[in-house]
Scaffold this active site. Structure first.
Site, PDB file in Angstrom:
ATOM      1  N   CYS A 173       0.845  -1.188   0.000  1.00 15.23           N
ATOM      2  CA  CYS A 173       0.000   0.000   0.000  1.00 15.23           C
ATOM      3  C   CYS A 173       0.886   1.246   0.000  1.00 15.23           C
ATOM      4  CB  CYS A 173      -0.954   0.083   1.186  1.00 15.23           C
ATOM      5  SG  CYS A 173      -2.117  -1.270   1.286  1.00 15.23           S
ATOM      6  N   ARG A 185       4.079  -0.228  -4.715  1.00 12.19           N
ATOM      7  CA  ARG A 185       3.784  -0.757  -3.380  1.00 12.19           C
ATOM      8  C   ARG A 185       2.424  -1.440  -3.315  1.00 12.19           C
ATOM      9  NH1 ARG A 185       6.964   1.176   1.027  1.00 12.19           N
ATOM     10  NH2 ARG A 185       5.369   0.192   2.280  1.00 12.19           N
ATOM     11  N   LYS A 221      12.609 -15.736  -9.279  1.00 10.25           N
ATOM     12  CA  LYS A 221      12.452 -14.659 -10.275  1.00 10.25           C
ATOM     13  C   LYS A 221      11.513 -15.122 -11.389  1.00 10.25           C
ATOM     14  CE  LYS A 221      13.561 -11.846  -8.602  1.00 10.25           C
ATOM     15  NZ  LYS A 221      14.247 -11.623  -7.377  1.00 10.25           N
ATOM     16  N   LYS A 235       5.767  -4.331  -3.677  1.00 12.25           N
ATOM     17  CA  LYS A 235       7.089  -4.159  -3.099  1.00 12.25           C
ATOM     18  C   LYS A 235       6.957  -3.902  -1.606  1.00 12.25           C
ATOM     19  CE  LYS A 235      11.498  -3.320  -4.362  1.00 12.25           C
ATOM     20  NZ  LYS A 235      12.207  -4.454  -4.960  1.00 12.25           N
ATOM     21  N   TRP A 261      -2.895  -2.608  -1.757  1.00 10.71           N
ATOM     22  CA  TRP A 261      -2.608  -4.030  -1.924  1.00 10.71           C
ATOM     23  C   TRP A 261      -3.537  -4.715  -0.931  1.00 10.71           C
ATOM     24  CZ3 TRP A 261      -0.907  -8.134   1.091  1.00 10.71           C
ATOM     25  CH2 TRP A 261      -0.480  -9.275   0.394  1.00 10.71           C
ATOM     26  N   HIS A 319      16.242 -37.424  -4.982  1.00  7.54           N
ATOM     27  CA  HIS A 319      15.496 -37.849  -3.791  1.00  7.54           C
ATOM     28  C   HIS A 319      13.998 -37.587  -3.959  1.00  7.54           C
ATOM     29  CE1 HIS A 319      19.168 -38.740  -1.596  1.00  7.54           C
ATOM     30  NE2 HIS A 319      19.660 -37.651  -2.174  1.00  7.54           N
ATOM     31  N   GLU A 372      16.995 -18.477  -6.193  1.00 10.10           N
ATOM     32  CA  GLU A 372      16.696 -17.120  -6.652  1.00 10.10           C
ATOM     33  C   GLU A 372      16.233 -17.133  -8.118  1.00 10.10           C
ATOM     34  OE1 GLU A 372      16.068 -14.481  -5.348  1.00 10.10           O
ATOM     35  OE2 GLU A 372      16.470 -12.870  -6.757  1.00 10.10           O
ATOM     36  N   GLU A 426       7.739 -15.517 -10.041  1.00 11.27           N
ATOM     37  CA  GLU A 426       7.002 -14.313  -9.638  1.00 11.27           C
ATOM     38  C   GLU A 426       6.698 -13.388 -10.816  1.00 11.27           C
ATOM     39  OE1 GLU A 426       8.947 -11.588  -6.919  1.00 11.27           O
ATOM     40  OE2 GLU A 426      10.900 -12.065  -7.735  1.00 11.27           O
ATOM     41  N   ASN A 429      -2.039   1.718   5.800  1.00 14.50           N
ATOM     42  CA  ASN A 429      -1.189   0.618   5.356  1.00 14.50           C
ATOM     43  C   ASN A 429      -0.954  -0.252   6.582  1.00 14.50           C
ATOM     44  OD1 ASN A 429       0.773  -1.051   4.318  1.00 14.50           O
ATOM     45  ND2 ASN A 429       2.373   0.524   4.210  1.00 14.50           N
ATOM     46  N   GLY A 430      -1.228  -1.547   6.486  1.00 12.50           N
ATOM     47  CA  GLY A 430      -1.044  -2.432   7.642  1.00 12.50           C
ATOM     48  C   GLY A 430      -2.291  -3.260   7.869  1.00 12.50           C
TER      49      GLY A 430
HETATM   50  C1  F6R Z   1      11.415 -11.042  -4.725  1.00 15.22           C
HETATM   51  C2  F6R Z   1      11.423 -10.016  -3.701  1.00 15.22           C
HETATM   52  C3  F6R Z   1      10.990 -10.403  -2.339  1.00 15.22           C
HETATM   53  C4  F6R Z   1      11.784  -9.622  -1.275  1.00 15.22           C
HETATM   54  C5  F6R Z   1      11.243  -9.939   0.120  1.00 15.22           C
HETATM   55  C6  F6R Z   1      12.025  -9.255   1.212  1.00 15.22           C
HETATM   56  O1  F6R Z   1      11.892 -10.563  -5.940  1.00 15.22           O
HETATM   57  O2  F6R Z   1      11.724  -8.877  -3.946  1.00 15.22           O
HETATM   58  O3  F6R Z   1      11.105 -11.766  -2.136  1.00 15.22           O
HETATM   59  O4  F6R Z   1      13.123  -9.965  -1.358  1.00 15.22           O
HETATM   60  O5  F6R Z   1       9.901  -9.555   0.197  1.00 15.22           O
HETATM   61  O6  F6R Z   1      12.011  -7.877   1.037  1.00 15.22           O
HETATM   62  P1  F6R Z   1      13.090  -6.929   1.714  1.00 15.22           P
HETATM   63  O7  F6R Z   1      14.400  -7.237   1.085  1.00 15.22           O
HETATM   64  O8  F6R Z   1      12.613  -5.555   1.441  1.00 15.22           O
HETATM   65  O9  F6R Z   1      13.079  -7.271   3.177  1.00 15.22           O
END
Ligand code: F6R
Length: 616
Positions: free
Chosen positions: A2, A27, A493, A611, A78, A512, A489, A496, A104-105
């Site tokens: 948010c 966000r 990527k 984000k 969000w 396994h 990772e 997502e 937000n929250g």
């Molecule tokens: C994936 C991604 C998330 C963040 C996770 C932690 O591409 O960006 O998995 O890495 O939400 O976020 P931070 O680093 O802000 O604590």
């Protein structure tokens, strides 16, 4: 999660709020709304507009409106409680006084409060926890008896459990914004006769670089003439004022099509910034000002526990290998969300290190608090300057990679690994590493940005290859040792951004169970650069090939053999194995980027994500 922006000043608020929301859209992007009060109208009234979808939909909704108010609030959502509908979008309003609120929250005790308010005769029109808080403030507001907006907000927040960053306006006090926070980020930009409150600096930096941070349970009452900061118990507090560091051009696309593309391609420059002034080749000592005061505690620590989530957890997992291998420091790595609830043992000499791009991730923050309460020295490896984690840890190291706006983390990952690699040398050199080995590794570290540049030049080749396989719905990513977290990772990527199902795992784990998944032509990406377990990885490749899997290998330049065992090979420059994750991950980022585009998705705003995960 948010985006919040609020403005009070002399300029028309509406366009300023929309512009701020556009900068915060990463966000949360399922709906958006604004509320403005025009104090010149008598009596003052709240003008409200909301729209489902992107901020551009809200902008269309606002076309033709003539709102002249110079204060207001805006939100991009969000969803947590309640579906994505216009009614559930913020701002929410009460049913009596004329209050509008953005949040937000999560208000955890909203159900109890809602029952209480319903018994008092209030009628709810949304499914959200936020409407409950709005209504509660309205219920408590009693200006005639001294409970003005500030006091009503304080009183309501004393009844609330959960996390919040809020901004509240009231038509009875058309020259006041009240904002408060607990567990969710909120800062107040201080301009010339104007204030901009926002969940992140991106919405502020175009207007002012001076900002004040709020601590948990702080409430700020803002008018055009100044502000007053207090706790929810109305004890006055002195806020911290800081200079925001980002520049406007850092948060613009600058000729790129997407933020993710920009952030992948600016990794060489970002990492040069991360490393600048921190390497000292002469005697192999890394200079990390942020933790130097705690060097002794770190060197003598009995163990380090790394906590993080998502991509940041993957870099923390790499640190587990590096700290143990290069510094012989016992290290464990754990999801912060598990650590915080499992009664962890934090004995004497335990250092807890959090890794986070935003410095605001709710689970990581809560785990840090848990560690601090149990007596651990807490350190942060954080990107956002002045973020809650940066302020609440005992010490830490900033990534210095600049703002990351694309929802999928890229340059923050390589920045985290660079900082953690430096920390492993910082520790290693002080514990057992010879000056010569430390110097050699530092020299190699300094060459990483140039080597990433070479990999980036392969983007057209990686794009063409990705497009050949993008129709496959299941992929595997496999690696060993320090490149096992890179496999995780790579899978994260891809899934997502392109919504392709992808699993990452240690290459040896495949037989396994997961080997059963391999079908004719299924893409299996192996991190197969030269290193201690190279031959073992080749065996795992052979096992995959013989079951029909289609092998894409990330390998070291000059490896002639790999072409005979893998269908596709993406070469990275030679590099010592401990530092290789900063290179091996880059082709995987590029693959995920082009896979998402080929499948027609919005790379910067992937489905269901946002984000900075500031809720549990
Ligand atoms: C994936 C991604 C998330 C963040 C996770 C932690 O591409 O960006 O998995 O890495 O939400 O976020 P931070 O680093 O802000 O604590």
């Amino acid at each position: 999660m948010c985006g919040i922006v609020a403005y009070i000043g002399t300029r028309p608020a509406r366009s300023l709020l929309v512009e701020g929301l556009k900068r915060l859209e990463y966000r949360g992007y399922d709906s958006a709304g604004v509320a403005v009060i025009d104090a010149k109208n008598s009596p003052a009234k709240i003008q409200l507009a909301k729209a489902v979808g992107r901020v551009s939909n809200l902008e269309k909704r606002l076309e033709g409106t003539t709102w002249n108010g110079t204060m207001g609030i805006g939100h991009t959502r969000w969803a947590t409680h309640g579906g994505v509908t216009e009614a559930n979008a913020h701002p929410h309003t009460d049913d009596g006084v004329g209050i509008a609120l953005i949040h937000n929250g999560i208000i955890e005790n909203y159900a109890v409060l809602r029952t209480y308010l319903e018994q008092k005769g209030h009628t709810f029109v949304t499914d959200t926890d936020t409407e409950v808080l709005t209504m509660l403030i309205g219920e408590l507001y009693d200006a005639a008896n001294g409970v003005d907006l500030e006091a009503a907000v304080q009183a309501a927040l004393r009844e609330v459990t959960g996390a919040y960053a809020i901004c509240v306006i009231c038509k009875e006090e058309p020259d006041v914004i009240v904002a408060a926070r607990k567990g969710s980020p909120l800062i107040v930009g201080i301009g010339n006769g104007e204030y901009i409150v926002a969940s992140d600096p991106q919405a502020i930096i175009a207007h002012t670089a001076q900002a004040m941070t709020l601590d948990d349970y702080n409430v700020v009452k803002i008018t055009r003439d100044g502000f007053r900061t207090s706790t929810i118990d109305n004890v006055e507090v002195t806020p911290q004022v800081l200079q925001l560091e980002s520049e406007l051009d850092e948060i613009d696309l600058g000729g790129y099509e997407h933020y993710m593309q920009k952030e992948i391609f600016e990794q060489p420059a970002a990492l040069r910034n991360t490393l600048r002034g921190r390497l000292d080749m002469k005697d192999g000592r890394v200079v990390l000002g942020g933790v130097s005061a705690f060097a002794k505690d770190l060197v003598r620590a009995r163990r380090i526990i790394m906590i993080a989530q998502g991509t940041a957890l993957h870099s923390a997992m790499i640190a587990e290998y590096l700290f143990e291998d290069l510094a012989r420091m016992p290290t464990e790595c754990e999801y912060a969300s598990e650590f915080r609830y499992r009664n962890p043992i934090v004995d004497d000499g335990t250092v807890v290190m959090a890794v986070s791009q935003s410095g605001e991730t709710a689970d990581t923050l809560a785990a840090l608090h848990e560690a601090r309460d149990r007596g651990a020295l807490t350190l942060g490896v954080v990107n956002v300057v002045g973020s809650t984690m940066a302020r609440e840890t005992d010490a830490g190291v900033y990534l210095r990679v600049g703002p990351e706006i694309g929802v999928a983390s890229t340059k923050a990952f390589t920045g985290q690994v660079a900082v953690l690699s430096m920390l492993s040398l910082f520790l290693g050199r002080r514990r057992l590493m010879s000056p010569q080995t430390a110097s050699e590794l530092q020299t190699e570290l300094a060459m990483i940005p140039d080597k990433i540049e070479q990999i980036l030049a392969l983007a057209p080749e990686i794009k063409a290859m990705t497009e050949r396989y993008v129709q496959h719905d299941n992929w595997l990513f496999l690696g060993r040792g320090v490149n096992y977290p890179v496999a995780l990772e790579g899978a994260l990527k891809l899934k997502e951004l392109s919504y392709i199902h992808a699993e990452g795992m240690p290459a040896a784990e495949m037989k396994h169970g997961p080997i059963a998944l391999i079908t004719e032509g299924m893409p299996a990406v192996f991190i197969a650069n030269k290193g201690a377990q190279y031959e073992k990885v080749l065996s795992n490749i052979a096992e995959t090939r013989s079951r029909g899997g289609h092998v894409i290998a990330v390998a070291t330049e000059g490896d002639k053999h790999i072409r005979s065992v893998a269908e596709d090979v993406l070469f990275i420059p030679e590099c010592p194995e401990p530092l290789s994750p900063m290179l091996t991950v880059v082709p995987l980022q590029i693959m995920a980027y082009y896979a998402a585009l080929a499948r027609g998705h919005d790379v910067d705003k992937p489905r269901n994500l946002a984000k900075s995960v500031t809720v549990e």
